[in-house]
Design an enzyme around this catalytic site. Structure first.
Site, mmCIF file in Angstrom:
data_model
loop_
_atom_site.group_PDB
_atom_site.id
_atom_site.type_symbol
_atom_site.label_atom_id
_atom_site.label_comp_id
_atom_site.label_asym_id
_atom_site.label_seq_id
_atom_site.Cartn_x
_atom_site.Cartn_y
_atom_site.Cartn_z
ATOM 1 N N GLY A 13 0.805 -1.214 0.000
ATOM 2 C CA GLY A 13 0.000 0.000 0.000
ATOM 3 C C GLY A 13 0.841 1.268 0.000
ATOM 4 O O GLY A 13 1.977 1.285 0.480
ATOM 5 N N LYS A 24 4.937 3.278 5.079
ATOM 6 C CA LYS A 24 4.016 3.194 6.221
ATOM 7 C C LYS A 24 4.443 2.151 7.242
ATOM 8 O O LYS A 24 4.443 2.418 8.452
ATOM 9 C CB LYS A 24 2.600 2.888 5.725
ATOM 10 N N GLN A 74 4.235 -5.934 -6.178
ATOM 11 C CA GLN A 74 2.890 -5.785 -6.723
ATOM 12 C C GLN A 74 2.800 -4.439 -7.429
ATOM 13 O O GLN A 74 2.794 -3.392 -6.789
ATOM 14 C CB GLN A 74 1.826 -5.864 -5.625
ATOM 15 N N GLY A 79 -5.545 -5.063 -5.415
ATOM 16 C CA GLY A 79 -6.279 -5.727 -4.356
ATOM 17 C C GLY A 79 -5.456 -6.753 -3.611
ATOM 18 O O GLY A 79 -4.349 -7.125 -4.021
ATOM 19 N N GLU A 156 -19.122 -8.465 2.938
ATOM 20 C CA GLU A 156 -18.753 -7.090 3.240
ATOM 21 C C GLU A 156 -19.922 -6.395 3.935
ATOM 22 O O GLU A 156 -21.093 -6.727 3.708
ATOM 23 C CB GLU A 156 -18.386 -6.340 1.956
ATOM 24 N N ASN A 171 -14.007 -9.729 10.007
ATOM 25 C CA ASN A 171 -12.848 -10.281 9.301
ATOM 26 C C ASN A 171 -11.630 -9.390 9.499
ATOM 27 O O ASN A 171 -11.646 -8.216 9.134
ATOM 28 C CB ASN A 171 -13.174 -10.411 7.811
ATOM 29 N N ARG A 318 23.718 8.221 26.273
ATOM 30 C CA ARG A 318 23.673 7.961 24.837
ATOM 31 C C ARG A 318 24.335 6.620 24.526
ATOM 32 O O ARG A 318 24.921 5.986 25.407
ATOM 33 C CB ARG A 318 24.340 9.126 24.100
ATOM 34 N N HIS A 348 27.107 16.628 38.376
ATOM 35 C CA HIS A 348 26.431 17.770 37.781
ATOM 36 C C HIS A 348 27.161 18.306 36.550
ATOM 37 O O HIS A 348 28.380 18.351 36.497
ATOM 38 C CB HIS A 348 26.291 18.970 38.743
ATOM 39 N N ARG A 425 46.327 26.835 34.908
ATOM 40 C CA ARG A 425 45.592 28.092 34.948
ATOM 41 C C ARG A 425 46.554 29.234 34.651
ATOM 42 O O ARG A 425 47.750 29.137 34.912
ATOM 43 C CB ARG A 425 44.998 28.355 36.331
#
Length: 451
Positions: A13, A24, A74, A79, A156, A171, A318, A348, A425
């Site tokens: 589909g 999808k 397909q 169908g 149906e 169904n 992660r 922290h 430093r």
């Protein structure tokens, strides 16, 4: 079930209601493509063949499946019966049972599939077995009219009489058929309908007209055959999956303070006596040991947490993060591709990437492992019981020795020996009275501008 099994998954589909470039059936639920949820359940039956019928997005499906199933195409889409016919070449020479599934119906249980195959081998030898369900609202679904589990006809909704519409067994579209019967029946399906398409349920009516028995197996959980055709239905399916996973986690000994705010991945593993505070998100690949506490607003993916670890609040783990026993990763700490050995702490505001942190080491607030030079990643090794002062930058590749101390505010680019103090430093400049003179001068200047 001694007979070999083949699985056909219909996924041709276009999925237009998704409004997406992604196929999808590849949209994720709990971090896993919905198709792969279905394939994993089918794999529990050890199928000899697997065929996915594709149309739109074939290349995406091939990449996702990675050769684990054959692809049939397909084109055009005419169908569901026509779609199943396209698998005939891939099943050439196969003799056994065929189970027909739908890629956008991802949560069919292996036990349900098994029940369909077992019914196919019942004493009355049905030509086909259909999976039925009883939804809360039957309005849109075709009915399975049956007598004691034997199908009288498939109809149906739009073609059903009032008496037939009173039947609550609908169904699902799923079907089990023997390979010896399947393609012969499919060849006789016509397209004399409003859409001009070939519908799979007609296989049942043809077999019944031939005097064959067809049977229905009815699932006790309508949600397992819920199809997903839109973003809204995808979100609903995610919600149902998460609700069940949360319930299972609590039944297995985890405490979820606000269950509705915790989001699991399909493969999340939790130990006993785990406590999870509100608004925690698990991506794929997370394993959590016993007696772990994960505080609020933490995000974990691809990480392993050993016994007694404490994470968060507001922590991010992660892929490649490995926290050994009694490790503490606190608020606003990010760990990636790094190992923190037993008892290490980063409480922290820290980034630990491509690092190995020794047992008992203490990482001060604001510490950064500078692991990337713009081209390559480099590793930082911190020895056992080392103390890294706040606001330090460890410029990889670099090694900090056991029991070493890095003074706060240091930018360390060379290895530090065991037991050494490293202070990097600029020398502090002291000018007594300078600030007072500065303020006096500025106040005078400001007053002159006003006058």
């Amino acid at each position: 079930m001694d007979s070999p099994l083949a699985i056909i998954v219909l996924a041709a589909g276009k999925g237009t209601r998704m409004k997406s470039d992604l196929h999808k059936v590849l949209h994720p639920i709990a971090g896993r493509p919905m198709l792969m949820h279905l394939m994993a359940s089918a794999a529990e039956l050890s199928p000899a063949r697997q065929v996915v019928v594709a149309g739109h997005g074939r290349e995406q499906l091939e990449k996702a499946l990675g050769g684990s199933a054959d692809i049939a195409v397909q084109d055009p889409q005419l169908g569901t019966a026509h779609a199943v016919q396209q698998a005939q070449g891939a099943l050439s020479g196969f003799e056994g049972d065929v189970l027909i599934l739908y890629g956008d119906v991802p949560f069919v249980r292996a036990s349900t599939m098994r029940a369909m195959i077992e019914r196919l081998h019942g004493a009355d030898e049905p030509a086909a077995v259909v999976l039925g369900f009883a939804p809360a609202d039957t309005l849109q679904y075709g009915r399975v009219i049956a007598d004691d589990g034997r199908i009288v006809k498939m109809v149906e909704h739009k073609d059903a009489s009032e008496a037939e519409r009173a039947c609550r067994v609908c169904n699902s579209g799923l079907m089990a058929v023997r390979s010896a019967d399947l393609f012969g029946l499919l060849a006789r399906v016509g397209n004399d309908n409003a859409q001009g398409e070939y519908y799979l349920p007609d296989v049942v009516n043809i077999a019944i007209a031939d005097g064959r028995t067809c049977a229905v197996v009815v699932t006790d959980d309508a949600d397992e055959v819920a199809g997903i055709n839109s973003r809204g239905e995808l979100a609903e399916a995610e919600g149902r999956w998460q609700q069940r996973r949360r319930a299972a986690a609590m039944a297995d000994g985890a405490s979820l303070i606000a269950p509705e705010t915790v989001w699991f991945a399909w493969d999340t593993v939790l130990g006993r006596d785990v406590t999870i505070e509100p608004n925690v998100f698990f991506g794929p690949g997370v394993t959590v040991g016993d007696n772990v506490t994960i505080h609020a607003f933490s995000h974990l993916e691809g990480a392993s947490l050993a016994q007694g670890v404490e994470v968060g609040p507001y922590a991010r783990l992660r892929p490649g993060a490995r926290l050994e026993e009694k490790v503490k990763v606190g608020n606003f700490v990010e760990v990636k591709n790094a190992v923190l050995h037993k008892g290490a702490k980063a409480n922290h505001l820290t980034y630990l990437g491509d690092a190995d942190v020794g047992a008992g080491a203490n990482i001060g607030a604001g510490t950064i492992t500078c692991n990337y030079d713009g081209y390559f990643k480099h590793r930082t090794v911190i020895g056992e019981r080392a103390f890294i002062g706040s606001n330090s930058a460890l410029i990889a590749p670099v090694r900090i020795g056991a029991d070493a101390i890095v003074a706060a505010g240091s930018a360390v680019s060379r290895d530090v020996a065991d037991g050494e103090l490293r202070m990097v430093r600029a020398e502090q400049l002291v000018k007594p009275g300078w600030a007072d003179r500065f303020h006096d001068a500025m106040k005078k200047k400001k007053a002159e501008k006003k006058s």
